[in-house]
Write a protein that holds these residues in place. Structure first.
Motif, PDB file in Angstrom:
ATOM      1  N   ASP A 271       0.876  -1.247  -0.211  1.00 45.49           N
ATOM      2  CA  ASP A 271       0.091   0.060   0.121  1.00 45.49           C
ATOM      3  C   ASP A 271       0.793   1.168  -0.126  1.00 45.49           C
ATOM      4  N   TRP A 274       2.562   1.346  -3.398  1.00 44.93           N
ATOM      5  CA  TRP A 274       2.026   1.798  -4.454  1.00 44.93           C
ATOM      6  C   TRP A 274       1.469   2.974  -4.964  1.00 44.93           C
ATOM      7  N   ARG A 275       0.892   3.977  -3.314  1.00 44.68           N
ATOM      8  CA  ARG A 275       0.114   5.244  -2.977  1.00 44.68           C
ATOM      9  C   ARG A 275       1.386   5.900  -3.480  1.00 44.68           C
ATOM     10  N   GLY A 278       1.391   6.501  -6.953  1.00 42.89           N
ATOM     11  CA  GLY A 278      -0.190   6.899  -7.528  1.00 42.89           C
ATOM     12  C   GLY A 278      -0.258   8.664  -7.757  1.00 42.89           C
ATOM     13  N   LEU A 279       0.172   8.665  -6.585  1.00 46.14           N
ATOM     14  CA  LEU A 279       0.564  10.554  -6.221  1.00 46.14           C
ATOM     15  C   LEU A 279       1.869  10.517  -6.995  1.00 46.14           C
ATOM     16  N   TYR A 282       0.315  11.148 -10.684  1.00 43.74           N
ATOM     17  CA  TYR A 282      -0.927  12.279 -10.928  1.00 43.74           C
ATOM     18  C   TYR A 282      -0.751  13.187  -9.846  1.00 43.74           C
ATOM     19  N   ARG A 284      -0.817  16.786  -9.117  1.00 40.30           N
ATOM     20  CA  ARG A 284       0.011  17.800 -10.392  1.00 40.30           C
ATOM     21  C   ARG A 284       0.745  18.980  -9.554  1.00 40.30           C
ATOM     22  N   LYS A 285       0.960  19.123  -8.219  1.00 33.89           N
ATOM     23  CA  LYS A 285       2.000  19.910  -7.966  1.00 33.89           C
ATOM     24  C   LYS A 285       3.067  19.603  -6.595  1.00 33.89           C
TER      25      LYS A 285
ATOM     26  N   ASP B 267      -4.358  24.827 -10.540  1.00 28.79           N
ATOM     27  CA  ASP B 267      -3.387  23.755  -9.843  1.00 28.79           C
ATOM     28  C   ASP B 267      -3.435  23.600  -8.685  1.00 28.79           C
ATOM     29  N   GLU B 268      -4.288  23.841  -8.426  1.00 32.43           N
ATOM     30  CA  GLU B 268      -3.986  23.238  -6.431  1.00 32.43           C
ATOM     31  C   GLU B 268      -5.841  21.855  -6.742  1.00 32.43           C
ATOM     32  N   ASP B 271      -4.428  19.356  -8.700  1.00 31.77           N
ATOM     33  CA  ASP B 271      -3.652  18.542  -8.426  1.00 31.77           C
ATOM     34  C   ASP B 271      -4.040  17.553  -6.752  1.00 31.77           C
ATOM     35  N   TRP B 274      -6.574  14.901  -8.549  1.00 30.25           N
ATOM     36  CA  TRP B 274      -6.055  13.738  -9.982  1.00 30.25           C
ATOM     37  C   TRP B 274      -5.011  13.304  -8.720  1.00 30.25           C
ATOM     38  N   ARG B 275      -4.748  13.903  -7.206  1.00 31.23           N
ATOM     39  CA  ARG B 275      -4.119  12.999  -6.265  1.00 31.23           C
ATOM     40  C   ARG B 275      -5.140  12.101  -5.618  1.00 31.23           C
ATOM     41  N   TYR B 277      -7.324  10.780  -7.210  1.00 24.55           N
ATOM     42  CA  TYR B 277      -7.582   9.487  -8.331  1.00 24.55           C
ATOM     43  C   TYR B 277      -6.450   8.832  -8.487  1.00 24.55           C
ATOM     44  N   GLY B 278      -5.278   9.334  -8.033  1.00 26.62           N
ATOM     45  CA  GLY B 278      -3.937   8.410  -8.240  1.00 26.62           C
ATOM     46  C   GLY B 278      -4.448   7.349  -6.969  1.00 26.62           C
ATOM     47  N   LEU B 279      -4.488   7.750  -5.585  1.00 25.81           N
ATOM     48  CA  LEU B 279      -4.823   7.245  -4.603  1.00 25.81           C
ATOM     49  C   LEU B 279      -5.550   5.952  -4.851  1.00 25.81           C
ATOM     50  N   LYS B 281      -6.697   4.883  -7.731  1.00 25.01           N
ATOM     51  CA  LYS B 281      -6.532   3.784  -8.262  1.00 25.01           C
ATOM     52  C   LYS B 281      -4.889   3.052  -7.663  1.00 25.01           C
ATOM     53  N   TYR B 282      -4.588   3.296  -6.962  1.00 27.08           N
ATOM     54  CA  TYR B 282      -2.728   2.696  -7.177  1.00 27.08           C
ATOM     55  C   TYR B 282      -3.073   1.350  -4.937  1.00 27.08           C
ATOM     56  N   ALA B 283      -3.869   2.165  -4.646  1.00 28.87           N
ATOM     57  CA  ALA B 283      -3.848   2.072  -2.845  1.00 28.87           C
ATOM     58  C   ALA B 283      -3.851   0.571  -2.901  1.00 28.87           C
ATOM     59  N   ARG B 284      -3.375  -0.887  -2.202  1.00 27.68           N
ATOM     60  CA  ARG B 284      -3.510  -1.301  -2.163  1.00 27.68           C
ATOM     61  C   ARG B 284      -4.135  -1.455  -0.831  1.00 27.68           C
ATOM     62  N   LEU B 286      -7.987   0.481   1.572  1.00 30.83           N
ATOM     63  CA  LEU B 286      -8.689   1.434   1.764  1.00 30.83           C
ATOM     64  C   LEU B 286     -10.039   1.857   2.702  1.00 30.83           C
ATOM     65  N   GLU B 290     -11.670   6.467   3.741  1.00 32.31           N
ATOM     66  CA  GLU B 290     -11.298   7.370   3.157  1.00 32.31           C
ATOM     67  C   GLU B 290     -11.395   7.712   1.700  1.00 32.31           C
TER      68      GLU B 290
END
Lengths: 357, 357
Positions: A271, A274-275, A278-279, A282, A284-285, B267-268, B271, B274-275, B277-279, B281-284, B286, B290
């Motif tokens: 976890d 991969w987190r 993922g960050l 994805y 953006r800052k 941007d914020e 960010d 997308w963060r 989304y990234g979590l 998509k990749y967290a193992r 949850l 959350e």
């Protein structure tokens, strides 16, 4: 702007992850402090003294076998961004680059680079010879440096005392003038909370630790520089042997810690790693500090074969090129640009997209 | 185990994101509280009274136009997991499902479902008729419910007082017995820190707010249920008109807040979304809480067209099926299984992989 591609291997061959134990040990660095007889130490030197030292060293370099044809960079003639670039590549100290108190480097401050070795001129000592290697490679790094030292020693009057050895501006460096350090990634020991014990142990055997940028820098992203504390009273080989033995032990502790994590908390480790991925993929800052921490998490996953298809080389590259000056230079920005975190996130995504995970 | 697919539209047609303002308003829910003359209120009723009420309602249902052929679910005969499933689908209250104090539902506790309407029997009132609609659809939801109310009213002796209107177990529900609520997503107002002001304003115009699961539930993931506070002294149409007007205003505030965010901190916002989304998509691992927060972040991005290729329907589906009982049922686990966070992360990844972003 300085063209770093003029430097052999762009000055970052040591980060290509090709060396021994490359997934845990990023690089090995050794430096030798040397001073010239008959010249006052750098701190008390006037500009004329410093310039004279540089001239002597340049002449010796031109006449030497190993430094002939070296690129010489006069730091006092460089813009701040370029000086920061060299510092971020671990080629010059913060002090020589005039970054710590934002004082422009004084005349005579220079860097000579050739292959995997370099010479800082007019830093705390007249000469600081240094060599870097990818991975855990004390012997290799020292062999090259020893040759350079002998080579220059034939051409320059190094200040040497029969009892104390090489004389240095700060007495803690006298004797061998040698400091060897290993940049090592210890996320397993940090996650199992055993790192404190290991670091305490280092002090008891005459070693010390620092952050990614050496003296005074904070530990971020679980990257530690382990190095010898004393330089006097032991031979170079003894110092290197001792450091090597302890580093091998620390690597073993780290590997044990990773085994424990995989056995007792596999989901948590997966976890975490991969987190981080993922960050990075994805966000953006990204600040540089967060980037280092995320790269640390991903590096652990790559080391444990949890994240396939991603190379340690890519992670090292990201570690170098997301630093403020590198990023600014790459993208035509200023290091103080408020857009830099956005630019950094875009750069990281672009690099990660080229590697399929 | 209960087969939810037996229910028309699986009981979650209201979450298909097809309704008006579907990206901001998840669903509209209206309920009418009704009681039968000649029977003691539920709280004081003995099991025989409750069973008698259920029999009366079932007979009426069978004879009615709109409830004929409804599925009747006896909650006292269901395992805990099934009761929790129904609660997670917003078909029964925590109280009727016997989840709040872990007291098994008493005999007579039942749910009848047909199309988009349902009847809870022997909850706080003898009957709680409810209708749900996707998106912001007060008129539609009420039209169907009004018809059901009239239909059943011809067959059952609803307790009605010429001055007070419909009588209810708790006086705060008397009169119309109507509570209409709109499940709305307000991340823009939360991020601009204006949500407090808006929620305070609600109280001044006779409305109230709750979390995702109604009374007593916490607000998570920026999902709010806005509903009328009073039920007495105004007609159903007046209550609905008033709520509708205020909700339209809240939607407008939310849209303004999103405009401000896009203009002042693009941007914020990118960010943040997308963060999330990234979590996802990749967290193992949850937790559900959350997951809700991350879905909230992604939902904002989809609403602002920052994340292309992802549908609000998918987000709604994830919101439902990552709830503990749904996930446990889907994957053959217990709700208390310590592996559930890992199972949840795997499920989320699987669903997101089917949608290309």
């Amino acid at each position: 702007m300085i063209d770093l591609s003029l430097l052999p291997d762009g000055g970052i061959g040591w980060l290509d992850a090709s060396g021994p134990r490359g997934s845990i040990v990023l690089s090995t660095r050794i430096r030798l402090a040397r001073n010239l007889e008959g010249y006052v130490f750098s701190q008390r030197a006037k500009d004329a003294d410093r310039t004279a030292v540089l001239t002597r060293v340049e002449e010796a370099g031109a006449a030497s076998e190993l430094l002939r044809g070296a690129v010489t960079i006069r730091l006092d003639q460089l813009e701040r961004l370029d000086r920061q670039l060299l510092h971020e590549r671990h080629l010059v100290s913060k002090e020589l680059a005039g970054l710590d108190r934002e004082v422009r480097p004084r005349p005579g401050a220079a860097l000579m680079v050739q292959g995997g070795v370099g010479v800082m001129v007019n830093e705390e000592d007249h000469l600081r010879l240094h060599g870097m290697r990818s991975g855990f490679a004390l012997e290799d790094a020292y062999a090259q440096l020893e040759a350079l030292d002998a080579d220059l020693g034939r051409l320059l009057p190094f200040a040497f005392h029969p009892e104390f050895g090489y004389l240095t501006s700060c007495p803690t460096n006298a004797g061998t003038g040698l400091r060897a350090s290993v940049l090592i990634h210890l996320p397993g020991l940090v996650l199992t909370k055993e790192v404190g014990k290991v670091l305490q142990g280092l002090a008891q055997v005459g070693l010390t630790f620092r952050g990614l940028y050496g003296e005074g820098s904070e530990v971020v992203g679980n990257f530690f520089q382990l190095s010898n504390q004393t330089t006097l009273g032991k031979s170079e080989d003894e110092l290197l042997d001792h450091l090597g033995k302890i580093v091998r032990q620390v690597i073993e502790y780290e590997e044990q810690a990773r085994d424990v994590l995989l056995r007792t908390a596999p989901d948590e480790v997966a976890d975490k790693t991969w987190r981080a991925y993922g960050l990075l993929k994805y966000a953006r800052k990204l600040t540089f500090e967060e980037t280092m921490n995320l790269l640390s998490g991903v590096r652990l996953g790559v080391g444990l074969n949890l994240i396939p298809g991603l190379s340690v080389y890519t992670l090292n590259k990201l570690l170098i090129f997301t630093q403020p000056a590198h990023l600014a230079a790459l993208e035509g920005r200023q290091t103080g640009d408020p857009e830099l975190p956005t630019v950094r996130a875009t750069y990281v995504r672009r690099v990660l997209e080229t590697e399929a995970v």
